[in-house]
Write an enzyme that holds these catalytic residues in place. Structure first.
Site, PDB file in Angstrom:
ATOM      1  N   LYS A   4      -0.506   4.889   4.502  1.00  0.00           N
ATOM      2  CA  LYS A   4      -1.126   3.961   5.898  1.00  0.00           C
ATOM      3  C   LYS A   4      -0.898   3.244   6.827  1.00  0.00           C
ATOM      4  CE  LYS A   4      -3.512  -0.405   4.886  1.00  0.00           C
ATOM      5  NZ  LYS A   4      -5.125  -0.182   5.090  1.00  0.00           N
TER       6      LYS A   4
ATOM      7  N   HIS B 268       0.878  -1.512  -0.107  1.00  0.00           N
ATOM      8  CA  HIS B 268       0.091  -0.136   0.049  1.00  0.00           C
ATOM      9  C   HIS B 268       0.577   1.295   0.207  1.00  0.00           C
ATOM     10  CE1 HIS B 268      -3.201  -2.922   1.216  1.00  0.00           C
ATOM     11  NE2 HIS B 268      -4.018  -1.840   0.756  1.00  0.00           N
TER      12      HIS B 268
HETATM   13  N1  LIG Z   1     -12.576  -1.543   3.352  1.00  0.00           N
HETATM   14  C1  LIG Z   1     -12.011  -0.647   2.114  1.00  0.00           C
HETATM   15  O1  LIG Z   1     -12.363  -0.922   1.541  1.00  0.00           O
HETATM   16  C2  LIG Z   1     -11.276   0.195   2.855  1.00  0.00           C
HETATM   17  C3  LIG Z   1     -11.025   0.213   3.682  1.00  0.00           C
HETATM   18  N2  LIG Z   1      -9.444   1.444   3.616  1.00  0.00           N
HETATM   19  C4  LIG Z   1      -9.559   2.001   5.030  1.00  0.00           C
HETATM   20  O2  LIG Z   1     -10.624   3.448   5.563  1.00  0.00           O
HETATM   21  C5  LIG Z   1      -9.560   4.266   6.384  1.00  0.00           C
HETATM   22  C6  LIG Z   1      -9.096   5.739   5.566  1.00  0.00           C
HETATM   23  O3  LIG Z   1      -8.592   5.519   4.611  1.00  0.00           O
HETATM   24  P1  LIG Z   1      -7.873   6.402   3.588  1.00  0.00           P
HETATM   25  O4  LIG Z   1      -9.493   7.467   3.521  1.00  0.00           O
HETATM   26  O5  LIG Z   1      -7.332   6.414   3.273  1.00  0.00           O
HETATM   27  O6  LIG Z   1      -7.498   8.101   5.389  1.00  0.00           O
HETATM   28  P2  LIG Z   1      -7.395   9.024   5.378  1.00  0.00           P
HETATM   29  O7  LIG Z   1      -6.554   9.191   6.488  1.00  0.00           O
HETATM   30  O8  LIG Z   1      -7.015   9.755   3.758  1.00  0.00           O
HETATM   31  O9  LIG Z   1      -9.558  10.010   5.819  1.00  0.00           O
HETATM   32  C7  LIG Z   1     -10.176   9.092   7.136  1.00  0.00           C
HETATM   33  C8  LIG Z   1     -10.736  10.537   7.233  1.00  0.00           C
HETATM   34  O10 LIG Z   1     -11.384  10.525   8.719  1.00  0.00           O
HETATM   35  C9  LIG Z   1     -10.815  12.070   9.415  1.00  0.00           C
HETATM   36  N3  LIG Z   1     -11.428  11.898  10.414  1.00  0.00           N
HETATM   37  C10 LIG Z   1     -10.805  11.287  11.612  1.00  0.00           C
HETATM   38  N4  LIG Z   1     -11.018  11.097  12.712  1.00  0.00           N
HETATM   39  C11 LIG Z   1     -12.485  12.085  12.807  1.00  0.00           C
HETATM   40  C12 LIG Z   1     -13.982  11.606  13.385  1.00  0.00           C
HETATM   41  N5  LIG Z   1     -14.229  12.102  14.811  1.00  0.00           N
HETATM   42  N6  LIG Z   1     -14.892  12.008  12.465  1.00  0.00           N
HETATM   43  C13 LIG Z   1     -15.496  12.184  11.456  1.00  0.00           C
HETATM   44  N7  LIG Z   1     -13.990  11.732  10.197  1.00  0.00           N
HETATM   45  C14 LIG Z   1     -12.913  11.786  11.056  1.00  0.00           C
HETATM   46  C15 LIG Z   1      -9.753  11.903   8.984  1.00  0.00           C
HETATM   47  O11 LIG Z   1      -9.287  13.376   9.564  1.00  0.00           O
HETATM   48  P3  LIG Z   1      -7.865  13.786   9.488  1.00  0.00           P
HETATM   49  O12 LIG Z   1      -6.764  13.240   8.923  1.00  0.00           O
HETATM   50  O13 LIG Z   1      -7.740  15.404   9.961  1.00  0.00           O
HETATM   51  O14 LIG Z   1      -7.854  13.485  11.317  1.00  0.00           O
HETATM   52  C16 LIG Z   1      -9.673  12.322   7.363  1.00  0.00           C
HETATM   53  O15 LIG Z   1      -9.861  13.365   6.940  1.00  0.00           O
HETATM   54  C17 LIG Z   1      -8.489   3.184   6.506  1.00  0.00           C
HETATM   55  O16 LIG Z   1      -8.532   2.443   7.939  1.00  0.00           O
HETATM   56  C18 LIG Z   1      -7.992   2.739   5.444  1.00  0.00           C
HETATM   57  O17 LIG Z   1      -7.133   1.273   5.702  1.00  0.00           O
HETATM   58  C19 LIG Z   1      -9.475   2.701   3.058  1.00  0.00           C
HETATM   59  C20 LIG Z   1     -10.044   1.971   1.535  1.00  0.00           C
HETATM   60  C21 LIG Z   1     -11.006   0.889   1.580  1.00  0.00           C
HETATM   61  O1  LIG Z   2      -5.815   2.165   3.669  1.00  0.00           O
HETATM   62  C1  LIG Z   2      -5.354   1.582   2.213  1.00  0.00           C
HETATM   63  O2  LIG Z   2      -5.717   2.598   1.446  1.00  0.00           O
HETATM   64  C2  LIG Z   2      -6.688   0.535   1.705  1.00  0.00           C
HETATM   65  N1  LIG Z   2      -6.668  -0.098   3.064  1.00  0.00           N
HETATM   66  C3  LIG Z   2      -7.873  -1.435   2.604  1.00  0.00           C
HETATM   67  C4  LIG Z   2      -6.814  -2.479   3.634  1.00  0.00           C
HETATM   68  O3  LIG Z   2      -6.275  -2.418   4.573  1.00  0.00           O
HETATM   69  O4  LIG Z   2      -6.985  -3.930   2.850  1.00  0.00           O
HETATM   70  C5  LIG Z   2      -8.210  -1.785   1.270  1.00  0.00           C
HETATM   71  C6  LIG Z   2      -7.372  -0.886   0.253  1.00  0.00           C
HETATM   72  O5  LIG Z   2      -6.399  -2.457  -0.250  1.00  0.00           O
HETATM   73  C7  LIG Z   2      -7.354  -0.260   0.423  1.00  0.00           C
END
Ligand SMILES: NC(=O)C1=CN([C@@H]2O[C@H](COP(=O)(O)OP(=O)(O)OC[C@H]3O[C@@H](n4cnc5c(N)ncnc54)[C@H](OP(=O)(O)O)[C@@H]3O)[C@@H](O)[C@H]2O)C=CC1
Ligand SMILES: O=C(O)C1=N[C@H](C(=O)O)C[C@H](O)C1
Length: 269
Positions: free
Chosen positions: A160, A156
């Site tokens: 991450k 990744h």
């Molecule tokens: N299941 C799936 O298919 C996938 C899962 N993921 C997972 O999703 C999660 C997020 O990934 P990603 O988008 O890359 O991460 P980011 O850090 O880009 O996004 C997370 C967001 O959540 C915000 N946040 C933190 N605390 C709060 C709160 N209390 N209320 C509202 N918003 C909040 C953060 O703000 P700030 O940065 O200001 O703290 C940030 O903007 C990870 O756990 C990742 O592994 C990602 C892609 C696919």
């Molecule tokens: O953090 C990410 O970006 C992603 N998180 C998920 C994971 O932990 O598997 C899904 C995807 O691969 C992207």
């Protein structure tokens, strides 16, 4: 279906706002960020690169949830656990894409689902990865631990924060299910130094981080003189967002409970 996007300024949050705007039957009810986020007060559509949509990013969760049907949440484990409880109180759909949960947090999510939330939770919301998990389960069932070793490899982007990835665990769980074992008792998550020879029947994990890689996973079944590799590469976050919105729409008519993407996609068997 009126949806609240939690973490609306994040990588996934922005993608979700865009995909909701393109999805029939779904609308963006509110966009939430944490208190103190620099994104508060911005238009969610401008952040998502789709132009102004008139939904301002807010930190006021109570107002945001008023009148909503569901929450789509890709944030952090502690946030998702808290929101699952709020979803239970209000009998809402809660789609959880967040990864990195410890067992205790998973138990709290399960409790929220028993108490009224309709939760779809998956370490990967894409069709491709969930189909891959079915194939991994079949392969692990067919190729026993005496002849084949299973290793899960993932890469990744540099931002991450959790490892191994949620998807790696999802695939490891699928392999363990195929073998009829508990992953927690057989996983090797880190190797360093003089480790000794590989123990038969274990499921190993290897984690790579770097650059802008969206998400790449391989499950390797390695035997004497032959090796099978089952892989998935994500080219774009849209695949996760589309899966999450599909899950929300699917869950809308379902009774409270804890569901997986395999349930949503009809891959549960
Ligand atoms: N299941 C799936 O298919 C996938 C899962 N993921 C997972 O999703 C999660 C997020 O990934 P990603 O988008 O890359 O991460 P980011 O850090 O880009 O996004 C997370 C967001 O959540 C915000 N946040 C933190 N605390 C709060 C709160 N209390 N209320 C509202 N918003 C909040 C953060 O703000 P700030 O940065 O200001 O703290 C940030 O903007 C990870 O756990 C990742 O592994 C990602 C892609 C696919
Ligand atoms: O953090 C990410 O970006 C992603 N998180 C998920 C994971 O932990 O598997 C899904 C995807 O691969 C992207």
């Amino acid at each position: 279906m009126k949806l609240v996007v939690l973490g609306a300024a994040g990588r996934m949050g922005r993608t979700l706002v865009k995909v909701i705007s393109e999805t029939e039957g779904a609308s963006l009810h509110a966009a939430l960020e944490r208190d103190g986020s620099p994104a508060l007060g911005s238009d969610a559509g401008l952040l998502a690169g789709i132009g102004e949509i008139g939904v301002t990013v807010t930190g006021d969760i109570d107002t945001a949830l008023e009148g909503a049907a569901g929450i789509v949440d890709f944030t952090a484990p502690a946030v998702s656990v808290h929101i699952a409880k709020r979803a239970a109180e209000r009998r809402l759909v809660h789609v959880i894409g967040t990864t990195g949960f410890e067992a205790e947090a998973d138990a709290e999510i399960a409790a929220a689902a028993e108490n009224g939330a309709t939760i779809v939770k998956s370490g990967n919301m894409s069709l491709g990865v969930n189909l891959l998990a079915v194939l991994v389960e079949q392969a692990a069932r067919a190729l026993g631990p005496d002849a084949f070793d299973i290793e899960v490899l993932e890469m990744h982007h540099r931002h991450k924060v959790d490892a191994p990835s949620g998807t790696a665990f999802l695939l490891g769980e699928a392999a363990a299910k195929g073998r009829g074992i508990a992953l927690a008792d057989h996983s090797v998550r880190v190797r360093d130094g003089i480790t000794g020879a590989r123990e038969a029947g274990t499921i190993g994990f290897a984690t790579l981080r770097g650059g802008s890689v969206v998400g790449e996973h391989s499950v390797i079944l390695a035997g004497e003189g032959e090796r099978i590799e089952l892989s998935h590469a994500a080219g774009d976050r849209t695949i996760f967002a589309r899966g999450a919105i599909k899950a929300a729409l699917w869950a809308w008519e379902k009774p409270a409970g804890l569901y997986s993407m395999r349930d949503v996609l009809g891959l549960s068997g």
